[in-house]
Design an enzyme around this catalytic site. Structure first.
Site, PDB file in Angstrom:
ATOM      1  N   LYS A 125     -51.030  -1.918 -13.213  1.00  0.00           N
ATOM      2  CA  LYS A 125     -50.005  -2.020 -12.174  1.00  0.00           C
ATOM      3  C   LYS A 125     -49.522  -3.454 -12.124  1.00  0.00           C
ATOM      4  CE  LYS A 125     -48.979   1.400  -9.163  1.00  0.00           C
ATOM      5  NZ  LYS A 125     -49.129   2.840  -9.305  1.00  0.00           N
ATOM      6  N   ASP A 165     -41.166   1.462  -9.401  1.00  0.00           N
ATOM      7  CA  ASP A 165     -41.765   1.926  -8.135  1.00  0.00           C
ATOM      8  C   ASP A 165     -40.871   1.372  -7.031  1.00  0.00           C
ATOM      9  OD1 ASP A 165     -44.109   3.015  -6.593  1.00  0.00           O
ATOM     10  OD2 ASP A 165     -44.497   0.942  -6.088  1.00  0.00           O
TER      11      ASP A 165
HETATM   12  P1  NDP Z   1     -37.426   7.430  -1.737  1.00  0.00           P
HETATM   13  O1  NDP Z   1     -37.185   5.995  -1.387  1.00  0.00           O
HETATM   14  O2  NDP Z   1     -36.495   8.157  -2.631  1.00  0.00           O
HETATM   15  O3  NDP Z   1     -37.565   8.304  -0.401  1.00  0.00           O
HETATM   16  C1  NDP Z   1     -38.439   7.968   0.621  1.00  0.00           C
HETATM   17  C2  NDP Z   1     -38.100   8.839   1.817  1.00  0.00           C
HETATM   18  O4  NDP Z   1     -39.041   8.589   2.845  1.00  0.00           O
HETATM   19  C3  NDP Z   1     -36.735   8.524   2.413  1.00  0.00           C
HETATM   20  O5  NDP Z   1     -36.236   9.694   2.954  1.00  0.00           O
HETATM   21  C4  NDP Z   1     -37.079   7.506   3.514  1.00  0.00           C
HETATM   22  O6  NDP Z   1     -36.129   7.464   4.555  1.00  0.00           O
HETATM   23  C5  NDP Z   1     -38.348   8.127   4.018  1.00  0.00           C
HETATM   24  N1  NDP Z   1     -39.174   7.124   4.691  1.00  0.00           N
HETATM   25  C6  NDP Z   1     -39.487   5.892   4.252  1.00  0.00           C
HETATM   26  N2  NDP Z   1     -40.245   5.260   5.158  1.00  0.00           N
HETATM   27  C7  NDP Z   1     -40.398   6.125   6.172  1.00  0.00           C
HETATM   28  C8  NDP Z   1     -41.066   6.057   7.418  1.00  0.00           C
HETATM   29  N3  NDP Z   1     -41.741   4.967   7.774  1.00  0.00           N
HETATM   30  N4  NDP Z   1     -41.013   7.149   8.214  1.00  0.00           N
HETATM   31  C9  NDP Z   1     -40.336   8.269   7.846  1.00  0.00           C
HETATM   32  N5  NDP Z   1     -39.676   8.371   6.690  1.00  0.00           N
HETATM   33  C10 NDP Z   1     -39.719   7.314   5.882  1.00  0.00           C
HETATM   34  O7  NDP Z   1     -38.920   7.424  -2.330  1.00  0.00           O
HETATM   35  P2  NDP Z   1     -39.625   8.537  -3.208  1.00  0.00           P
HETATM   36  O8  NDP Z   1     -39.178   9.891  -2.762  1.00  0.00           O
HETATM   37  O9  NDP Z   1     -39.540   8.169  -4.627  1.00  0.00           O
HETATM   38  O10 NDP Z   1     -41.157   8.291  -2.794  1.00  0.00           O
HETATM   39  C11 NDP Z   1     -41.731   8.889  -1.639  1.00  0.00           C
HETATM   40  C12 NDP Z   1     -43.232   8.716  -1.728  1.00  0.00           C
HETATM   41  O11 NDP Z   1     -43.718   9.316  -2.934  1.00  0.00           O
HETATM   42  C13 NDP Z   1     -43.757   7.273  -1.780  1.00  0.00           C
HETATM   43  O12 NDP Z   1     -45.010   7.248  -1.129  1.00  0.00           O
HETATM   44  C14 NDP Z   1     -43.957   7.028  -3.272  1.00  0.00           C
HETATM   45  O13 NDP Z   1     -44.916   5.992  -3.536  1.00  0.00           O
HETATM   46  C15 NDP Z   1     -44.502   8.393  -3.677  1.00  0.00           C
HETATM   47  N6  NDP Z   1     -44.406   8.694  -5.102  1.00  0.00           N
HETATM   48  C16 NDP Z   1     -43.189   8.718  -5.729  1.00  0.00           C
HETATM   49  C17 NDP Z   1     -43.132   9.004  -7.072  1.00  0.00           C
HETATM   50  C18 NDP Z   1     -41.815   9.138  -7.755  1.00  0.00           C
HETATM   51  O14 NDP Z   1     -41.829   9.538  -8.933  1.00  0.00           O
HETATM   52  N7  NDP Z   1     -40.697   8.857  -7.117  1.00  0.00           N
HETATM   53  C19 NDP Z   1     -44.353   9.245  -7.878  1.00  0.00           C
HETATM   54  C20 NDP Z   1     -45.574   9.309  -7.094  1.00  0.00           C
HETATM   55  C21 NDP Z   1     -45.569   9.018  -5.765  1.00  0.00           C
HETATM   56  P3  NDP Z   1     -34.856   6.455   4.512  1.00  0.00           P
HETATM   57  O15 NDP Z   1     -33.798   7.233   3.825  1.00  0.00           O
HETATM   58  O16 NDP Z   1     -34.589   6.177   5.945  1.00  0.00           O
HETATM   59  O17 NDP Z   1     -35.297   5.216   3.759  1.00  0.00           O
END
Ligand code: NDP
Length: 452
Positions: A125, A165
């Site tokens: 990482k 990430d």
């Molecule tokens: P995105 O940035 O695309 O989406 C994140 C979502 O979560 C958005 O809707 C965001 O809202 C919302 N969000 C962020 N912070 C908060 C909060 N404090 N309370 C409520 N909602 C919140 O990220 P990803 O979908 O890629 O990732 C989501 C999770 O999955 C993370 O934990 C990431 O580490 C994990 N992950 C992702 C992978 C990937 O391939 N993408 C792989 C493995 C794990 P807003 O629109 O307001 O920002």
């Protein structure tokens, strides 16, 4: 004191002020306790002491110039944790909160997650305390080039293959890859998450969400159930949440919630394909807020976030399955109890660490099928592994081919975690099964190599 507890204590003393790293080691080591008796060869080879220590941690200075010509200095990190089963593989994170403890925690976890995918990938990482938010494209490019000016000497398609990430999306990967190519004069699969035009894989954007749903389907299959007709709570509205909802619809389930950092919507009628397309356009194209969904669809109710509530009302609706797909620690003890009270029997974590330790213990004591992120969201890194394979082959698989491989990998991850939980006398204890299965493969390999 047991060997695994001794290791936890030693890690705390030897790595002061690395709280997240301590937490991750504690969680994994507690699961590994039964392996000590079963595998005396691991103890003899010192595997428990060795596995918590990264192969190397590279810390470097990243000087770059902002648009005003001022010199800025950022910290750069790459922790190459363990390459026993394949080249180091794991993401780069650009965020002001990044420090050595966080990178070590993520790298340590990645070793086990990557091992579970069945693909030949070690764990690593990296990242920087650089914040791309509010920076111009030129500033981001200059930073990425300055970062790669040092990183390039430590990575390579057979050595270490980073990906994106938080803060490292398609734009940053493009700048990083472009500069690596320039410095090395070679076009190889040194990064994943690349654009389709220059070596990226189809299905990579969908992989984590699809994978979390495939994992849930496998958990249900153990109980002779399917997702057909099941009601699903989904949090988030980003990459993972969107594709989790898409696959839920494919498999006949009904997602009824979605959220962003401002609030959540509950749509009793279900989020169907047309409504999901609206969310995708809202979030990916117009960059709007989810509240607009409730303005457009009268079947939906919008609830803004209330930080004083002490729980997230999204998790307090009748449902069968839940897919936390937003962020870390979004399910606390109260939320977990609400999920149990509302009839949710299966949790598949799309996000990383979305459930607090207290929440997890509510799930475990209530016999909930708890698919931890390390196993359930491994679809993303698995398709990154498939991107590496395609780059090595200099060939692109079709969507159907990649999706079918992803599906097969998620089935294998589930099988390894479930069968290991059975072998250790705790059927359905996925945290135990996933940690032990991921660890055992790496540990056996380390024994085979001797003391290196
Ligand atoms: P995105 O940035 O695309 O989406 C994140 C979502 O979560 C958005 O809707 C965001 O809202 C919302 N969000 C962020 N912070 C908060 C909060 N404090 N309370 C409520 N909602 C919140 O990220 P990803 O979908 O890629 O990732 C989501 C999770 O999955 C993370 O934990 C990431 O580490 C994990 N992950 C992702 C992978 C990937 O391939 N993408 C792989 C493995 C794990 P807003 O629109 O307001 O920002």
């Amino acid at each position: 004191m047991s060997l695994t507890n001794e290791i936890i204590e030693k890690v705390k003393v030897k790595n002061p002020a690395e709280g997240e790293f301590h937490q991750a080691v504690e969680e994994v080591m507690e699961s590994l306790e039964p392996t000590v008796e079963k595998h005396p060869e691991f103890v003899k080879a010192g595997i428990y002491d060795r596995i918590v220590e990264p192969d190397r941690a590279i810390l470097f200075r990243v000087p770059w110039q902002d648009d005003k010509g001022n010199v800025q200095v950022q910290k750069g990190f790459r922790v190459q944790y363990n390459n026993s089963i394949g080249p180091y593989k794991g993401v780069l994170r650009f965020h002001p909160s990044v420090n050595l403890g966080i990178i070590k925690f993520l790298g340590f976890e990645q070793v086990f997650k990557n091992s579970l995918t069945t693909l030949p990938m070690g764990g690593g990482k990296g990242g920087s305390d650089f914040d791309p938010k509010g920076k111009s494209d030129n500033e981001v490019m200059r930073f990425c080039q300055a970062f790669m000016r040092e990183l390039f000497r430590h990575i390579g398609p057979d050595t270490d293959v980073p990906a994106g990430d938080i803060g490292v999306g398609g734009r940053e990967i493009g700048f990083l890859f472009g500069y690596y190519k320039k410095l090395r004069n070679e076009h190889t699969g040194v990064l994943t998450g690349k654009g389709i035009e220059y070596g990226g894989s189809l299905i990579r954007p969908e992989a984590t969400g699809y994978g979390a749903v495939y994992f849930a389907a496998e958990m249900l299959n153990v109980k002779n159930e399917t997702l057909e007709g099941k009601t699903a709570l989904v949090s988030g509205s980003g990459n993972v949440a969107q594709y989790a909802m898409e696959k839920l619809l494919d498999l006949g389930a009904k997602p009824v919630t979605s959220s962003d950092s401002s609030g959540y919507i509950f749509d009793e009628a279900g989020i169907d394909r047309e409504k999901l397309a609206f969310i995708m356009d809202l979030k990916n194209v117009r960059r709007g807020r989810l509240k607009e969904y409730a303005d457009k669809y009268s079947t939906a109710v919008y609830t803004p976030v209330d930080p004083n509530l002490g729980y997230n009302p999204l998790w307090n609706h009748k449902a069968d399955v839940a897919f936390p797909s937003a962020t870390q620690n979004e399910i606390n003890e109260k939320d977990a109890q609400h999920l149990v009270n509302n009839g949710v029997k299966t949790i598949s974590e799309g996000a990383n660490m979305p459930t607090t330790p207290e929440g997890i213990s509510i799930f475990m004591t209530n016999g909930i099928g708890y698919g931890l992120g390390k196993a359930a969201n491994a679809g993303g890194v698995a398709v990154s592994g498939l991107e590496m394979s395609q780059n090595s082959l200099r060939y692109n698989w079709t969507r159907e081919e990649v999706d079918s491989k992803l599906h097969g990998i998620m089935k294998s991850i589930h099988k390894a975690a479930y069968e290991t939980s059975v072998a250790y006398g705790k059927p359905g204890d996925y945290p135990l099964g996933a940690n032990i299965a991921g660890f055992t493969k790496v540990a056996k390999t380390m024994v085979a190599y001797g003391v290196v």
